[in-house]
Design a protein around this motif. Structure first.
Motif: not given
Ligand SMILES: Nc1ncnc2c1ncn2[C@@H]1O[C@H](COP(=O)(O)OP(=O)(O)OP(=O)(O)O)[C@@H](O)[C@H]1O
Ligand SMILES: [Mg+2]
Length: 376
Positions: A43-69
């Protein structure tokens, strides 16, 4: 728990080989929260974690950490640590050196390393195991070393990808309690992945239910269980009787050929809906005009309660009750207004519902377990 999100995923989209794996995913995670991503395999659980960890770059959208992109920040520059599905300890290093590993890379002093390793091993109840080779540890102990190693890096966020998947049931239960304690003691934000709904409900502050690359519902364990958003969530979390229904007006619905007072409102007049009623919320009564009535077709003893299948005009209900019922008995089903949960129709409508295949499923399970026994 902080008010502002420590991690924010905004409109994330990912495709692999032209196949969409995550779609328009929006998720805010608060500082200090225990969040669980829950959903079936793929369903995409590991992929979601990998995006947060920085191991997968999303094709669309952004990740923020404490408000910083941080969408383009590499993994080692993120204040995030991961415990992977297979927790890969360094086999040539002993327990002490496994836990010390990250601190050595960051050139911490020997004194500081010794202090932290000691604290972390104490945290995971492995004091005294410093010199032990990791080969001579049980699965649960190896898992604890992996946790100590991740915590020693003092991450702001810990990502845990099915960390208990390899453990047997008893050990798994113990580690659930232990992980929860560690999370509460350290105050570190945990983002935990599992496909076990019971594990998700018992450990989390917030549960994110996913299917087919979409978030189906975000809520507290109580919200998710008591107010499922659609038939998928109702079916995936616990046992559910799901019926076709109509909301005639506020507080009045119809299903199984009868009208029932309920506590839901805000639907269009006569809107088609899905109705979910949990097996433990149905009271067994003597048969009467007042209630739905049906015939008991199957009774299974479950330890705490009986699981009773009742045929009401061809729809098979599941009831959980501490009172035994005879197979073949005619019984009444009492359903109180606040035990009726109304859901919007969705793409999952009609896919789940009654327990008519219940006995088939059990036979399949039986056939499967016999097959496994033969192979062993
Ligand atoms: N590197 C990749 N290349 C191609 N497809 C991938 C890749 N990684 C994941 N996928 C696909 O993306 C989908 C989601 O995978 P993901 O690993 O996120 O699922 P999951 O929810 O973690 O499942 P599981 O519970 O089995 O671990 C799957 O269909 C998977 O086959
Ligand atoms: Mg996975």
């Amino acid at each position: 728990m902080g008010e502002n999100p420590i991690i924010s995923l905004q409109n994330i989209g990912v495709s692999f080989d032209g196949e969409a794996v995550l779609n328009h995913l929006n998720l805010n995670i608060r500082d200090g929260e225990f969040v669980t991503l829950l959903g079936p395999s793929g369903c995409g659980k590991t992929t979601t974690l990998r995006i947060i960890g920085g191991f997968v770059r999303p094709d669309e959208g952004d990740v923020f950490f404490n408000g910083q992109r941080i969408t383009d920040l590499p993994p080692h520059k993120r204040e995030v640590n991961t415990i992977f599905q297979k927790y890969a300890l360094f086999p040539h290093l002993n327990v002490y050196e496994n836990v010390a590993f990250g601190m050595r890379i960051h050139k911490k002093s020997e004194k500081e390393i010794r202090k932290t390793v000691h604290e972390m091993l104490e945290m995971v109840s492995l004091s005294g195991f410093e010199r032990r080779s990791v080969h001579r540890l049980s699965g649960g102990q190896q898992q604890r070393v992996a946790i100590a190693r991740a915590l020693a890096n003092d991450p702001k966020v810990l990502l845990l990808d099915e960390p208990l998947g390899a453990l047997d049931l008893k050990l798994r239960k113990d580690m659930q309690v232990e992980l929860k304690r560690i999370q509460q003691t350290t105050g570190i934000t945990f983002i935990f992945v599992t496909h076990d709904q019971e594990e998700a409900l018992s450990m989390s502050d917030t549960v994110v239910v996913m299917d087919k690359g979409f978030i189906q519902q975000i809520g507290t364990p109580q919200d998710i269980y008591n107010e499922p958003q659609n038939a998928f969530v109702a079916d995936f979390i616990g046992e559910s009787n799901i019926l076709d229904g109509v909301m005639h007006e506020d507080y009045l619905c119809e299903f199984a050929g009868r009208r029932f007072p309920c506590v839901d409102k805000g639907f269009a007049p006569h809107e088609s809906v899905d109705v979910v009623i949990r097996p433990e919320d149905i009271d067994v009564m003597p048969p009467s005009e007042e209630y739905l009535t049906g015939t008991v077709t199957n009774v299974t003893f479950k330890g705490v309660h009986y699981e009773i299948i009742v045929d009401v005009k061809g729809f098979k209900w599941m009831i959980q009750s501490t009172d035994y019922q005879e197979e073949g008995a005619l019984i009444g089903l009492r359903i109180q207004p606040d035990e009726i949960h109304i859901m919007k129709k969705s793409e999952y409508s009609g896919m789940f519902g009654d327990y008519s295949t219940f006995s088939d499923e059990m036979e399949e399970d039986l056939a499967l377990s016999e097959e496994v026994e033969r192979e062993e």
